[in-house]
Scaffold this active site. Structure first.
Site, short mmCIF file in Angstrom:
data_model
loop_
_atom_site.label_atom_id
_atom_site.label_comp_id
_atom_site.label_asym_id
_atom_site.label_seq_id
_atom_site.Cartn_x
_atom_site.Cartn_y
_atom_site.Cartn_z
N ARG A 1 0.42 -1.08 -0.07
CA ARG A 1 -0.15 0.18 0.04
C ARG A 1 1.06 1.14 -0.29
NH1 ARG A 1 -1.90 0.78 6.54
NH2 ARG A 1 0.17 0.37 7.05
N CYS B 1 2.65 7.58 -7.31
CA CYS B 1 3.68 8.82 -7.23
C CYS B 1 2.69 9.71 -7.18
CB CYS B 1 3.89 8.50 -8.77
SG CYS B 1 5.12 7.20 -8.87
N ASN C 1 -4.54 7.91 4.39
CA ASN C 1 -4.58 7.37 5.43
C ASN C 1 -2.76 7.52 5.29
OD1 ASN C 1 -4.94 6.05 7.57
ND2 ASN C 1 -3.54 4.04 6.92
N GLU C 2 -2.76 8.03 6.37
CA GLU C 2 -1.14 8.32 6.56
C GLU C 2 -0.55 8.79 5.45
OE1 GLU C 2 0.38 4.60 8.31
OE2 GLU C 2 0.12 6.00 10.40
N CYS D 1 8.32 9.95 -5.18
CA CYS D 1 8.17 9.09 -6.59
C CYS D 1 9.69 9.95 -6.83
CB CYS D 1 7.12 9.27 -7.32
SG CYS D 1 7.54 8.57 -8.71
N GLU E 1 -6.41 6.46 15.32
CA GLU E 1 -6.04 4.96 15.96
C GLU E 1 -5.40 5.35 16.97
OE1 GLU E 1 -3.74 3.78 12.46
OE2 GLU E 1 -4.86 4.02 11.15
C1 GLA Z 1 -0.74 2.59 10.71
C2 GLA Z 1 -1.85 2.71 9.66
C3 GLA Z 1 -2.50 1.43 9.94
C4 GLA Z 1 -2.31 0.29 10.71
C5 GLA Z 1 -1.33 0.49 11.43
C6 GLA Z 1 -0.58 -0.43 12.36
O1 GLA Z 1 -0.92 3.23 11.74
O2 GLA Z 1 -2.33 3.70 10.03
O3 GLA Z 1 -3.65 1.24 8.57
O4 GLA Z 1 -1.07 0.00 9.34
O5 GLA Z 1 -0.55 1.52 10.96
O6 GLA Z 1 0.66 -1.13 11.10
#
Ligand code: GLA
Ligand code: GLA
Length: 709
Positions: A146, A150, A184-185, A191, A341
């Site tokens: 995941r 780019c 996400n993140e 790239c 999270e």
């Molecule tokens: C990050 C990601 C989640 C998951 C956790 C645990 O925080 O945002 O999708 O992958 O790590 O690995």
């Protein structure tokens, strides 16, 4: 025109939304902070990240019941479900997500939906293999994990627009959808493909306007790297012998940060247009600061982030997560934030990371988030996955859905937060001290640490820890932040600074502030070019010192005298200070510069500047240093907080809400200045607060109405 150029020009034309160089230092704080509890209908946000797509539908109702019983009113859904929502290019299926939402909503649980772009479908890579990242060696990655895309790839942009538009259209009026987490993140990877290179060249052109300016500001005359055509500008690919010009590298880091922001804006524009009443956030990463969070968060309603304190070796070292919380809060002018999270079980991919904590400690970490300004807690994840890379990454429940001890801990916390909501709502963290976190200095020092074991974050952490050991709240400021209200500003290793920041810090001191600068400050201008003034360059007059010699401490053998009777081992770096108007606070103890100044203080205007020329591994060194500085600038310090116990404060209408958090497995006593009421039991505590192992106490200055859950 050859094929390569046809490609990159096509790319360029279709990405008129190329990242613009950020106007650093000019942003204004938002007028009215986003109120998370109000957004959630007056309820503290409480829930978990949930992946209904990976469980049989027959499980959903059972899950929703168990969630409701644990006090949940929130889930995050969908951030990795692109392939399920768009199984074929342009063919959408939201029926399953509609059904999942219906089940959850029926149990009082609403959702933030993740736009699923962090994990594009296999079919997209099969059709457009060049959306995958090319690394600095020129290797194009392939499908399989995941965060492998780019940012400037036009096919990826088109696919992003399609899925985000479809989701927004489908869910814009859904009463069970509160808002959106974009991707996400976001941040990496970088790239290095031809499209990215063209985008970088265009970014440089917008920033410098002329090649003469770029060549002069980057000092490209070194090794004869002068450019006569924008198309000659390279990316910092891996080279055979050396690293790249630091000016180019820093601009590439800024380009990546701006590109990340611009990609977020690309999604945000779609969501704001179609669903203007739904809120926007991102799941950010605390101390992983490849993106300038302050800059990014100007586009969002509130900050969310992911917090995994159990990955630390020493679980009593609460300041690591504490600093990360404060970075995240500071990245949006100290507005309260949300945990998207919050650690709900032990982590691990191929192996478990760390060791299993006492279940009660998950509650302490959750309260730490609240103490640092979280108005919402969403655990990662509801249940451990049966499949894929994260089979070892524990959710609250394990795969068997058994009501385990983590579940009961989470449920207890949920009930308590209902009780505490009226007290917490409208309260926020207020701090007398700010730690200046400079993305430019961080990135420049990552590239050129100067000494092998130099860590920018460690410089922040050392001072942070000392203030927290003394029970003092700390805010984290970014270069654009307003500093005027702070008693003390610590700006460690301010390696790169522009005139705006120099002026801001100068005005802060002249108006009565106390500034702490440390070694490697004032070394570089905003182009990452070394100043031709005597160090600490633009801060020399303010600090009242000159540095004509320094000693990178490879042998880690220096020591310091003058902070009380002890001699402290110092390491990493020694600036040998030559005081002009400054007074000497401490001196070096060894070698040819024994007796020369190591720490100085200078009065400037109504304020003062400490210059700390070295670093120590001794926590007492920092304790002594901050008590000296704090005494002078009247920051009250609490004494005798036991190690492994945190005292953190939120404020509401001038009254304090004190969180006492025991991360240790032993009962502890925390002496406070007066007796406070326990907001959970309603009882008055003694001044010497007794706190059992892995426990939390929430204390208030005034009697509060106790609301039954
Ligand atoms: C990050 C990601 C989640 C998951 C956790 C645990 O925080 O945002 O999708 O992958 O790590 O690995
Ligand atoms: C060699 C090279 C010089 C310089 C020095 C220091 O001697 O010939 O150009 O690079 O190393 O790196």
């Amino acid at each position: 025109m050859n094929r390569w150029w046809t490609r990159v020009l096509c790319g360029l034309m279709s990405i008129c939304f190329l990242a613009a160089p950020a106007a650093h230092g000019q942003q204004k704080p938002a007028a009215r902070p986003f109120d998370l509890i109000e957004w959630n209908g007056g309820k503290f946000i409480y829930g978990a990240d949930y992946y209904p797509e990976a469980w049989p539908e027959s499980q959903w109702e059972k899950d929703a019941i168990m969630m409701q019983e644990a006090g949940f009113n929130f889930v995050r859904l969908g951030e990795f479900a692109w392939v399920k929502m768009e199984p074929q290019e342009g063919k959408f299926d939201f029926a399953w997500l509609d059904r999942a939402l219906k089940v959850l909503n029926a149990h009082g649980i609403r959702a933030v939906l993740g736009t699923p772009t962090a994990s594009p479908p296999a079919w997209l890579y099969a059709k457009y293999p060049d959306i995958a990242v090319m690394d600095a060696n020129g290797v194009r990655y392939r499908y399989g994990s995941r965060r492998n895309y780019c940012l400037h790839n036009p096919d990826f942009r088109a696919a992003t627009a399609r899925i985000v538009t479809a989701m927004a259209e489908h869910y814009k009026d859904h009463p069970g959808v509160m808002g959106w987490q974009i991707d996400n993140e976001l941040s990496d990877p970088k790239c290095y493909d031809p499209i990215s290179q063209v985008a970088f060249q265009a970014w440089c052109q917008r920033k410098y306007h002329t090649l003469d300016a770029l060549n002069a500001d980057w000092g490209t005359i070194f090794w004869g790297h002068t450019y006569y055509d924008w198309r000659e500008i390279p990316l910092p690919w891996n080279t055979l012998f050396s690293t790249y010009n630091p000016s180019l590298v820093l601009d590439f880091d800024r380009f990546q940060s701006d590109s990340t922001h611009e990609y977020l804006d690309f999604q945000a524009a779609i969501l704001r247009k179609i669903a203007p009443h739904q809120a926007l956030t991102e799941n950010e990463m605390g101390m992983f600061q490849e993106t300038d969070w302050y800059d990014l968060n100007r586009s969002l309603d509130f900050v969310s982030w992911d917090n995994y304190p159990m990955m630390q070796k020493d679980l009593t070292q609460y300041t690591l997560a504490g600093l990360a919380h404060d970075v995240m809060r500071g990245s949006k002018d100290n507005q309260n934030f949300m945990m998207m999270e919050q650690e709900g079980g032990l982590g691990g991919w191929a192996t478990y990371i760390g060791h299993q904590a006492a279940p009660a400690l998950y509650r302490v970490w959750a309260y730490q988030s609240v103490a640092h300004g979280a108005d919402g807690i969403c655990y990662f994840r509801w249940r451990t996955s049966r499949y894929g890379t994260e089979q070892y990454w524990e959710g609250i429940l394990d795969q068997d859905s058994y009501r385990n001890s983590r579940y009961f801990t989470v449920a207890q916390t949920g009930k308590e937060l209902v009780q505490l909501t009226p007290l917490l709502h409208g309260s926020k963290v207020v701090s007398p001290v700010a730690l200046l976190n400079s993305p430019d200095s961080r990135w420049a020092l990552q590239n050129q640490p100067g000494v092998e074991d130099f860590q920018y974050d460690q410089q922040l952490q050392d001072f942070y820890d000392a203030f927290r050991r003394a029970g003092v709240n700390v805010d984290v400021a970014f270069p654009p932040s307003d500093l005027s209200a702070y008693r003390i500003v610590v700006a460690p290793a301010l390696f790169v600074s522009d005139q705006a920041l120099v002026d801001k810090l100068t005005a802060y001191v002249k108006n009565g502030g106390t500034l702490i600068l440390t070694f490697r400050s004032g070394v570089k201008d905003e182009y990452n070019v070394v100043t031709d003034r005597t160090l600490p360059g633009p801060f020399a007059d303010l600090a009242g010192v000159a540095i004509h010699e320094f000693d990178p401490q490879m042998n880690e053998e220096q020591e310091l005298a003058g902070l009380g009777d002890a001699r402290f081992p110092t390491r990493c770096w020694s600036d040998i200070l030559d005081p002009a108007t400054a007074k000497v606070v401490a001196t070096y103890g060894k070698g040819y510069y024994a007796g020369k100044a190591a720490i100085t203080v200078n009065n400037a205007g109504k304020g003062s500047v400490y210059y700390v020329g070295t670093e120590s591994k001794s926590s007492l060194f920092y304790d002594r240093l901050i008590s000296l500085v704090a005494k002078k600038s009247l920051v009250a310090l609490s004494g005798n907080i036991p190690p492994g116990v945190e005292v953190a404060v939120r404020q509401k209408a001038g009254k304090r809400i004190i969180f006492v958090l025991n991360y240790t497995g032993a009962n502890q006593t925390v002496p406070l200045d007066q007796s406070y009421q326990n907001a959970l039991t309603g009882r008055m505590e003694t001044m010497d607060v007794q706190i059992p192992a892995y426990e939390v106490k929430v204390l208030t200055e005034q009697a509060v109405a106790i609301v039954s859950p």
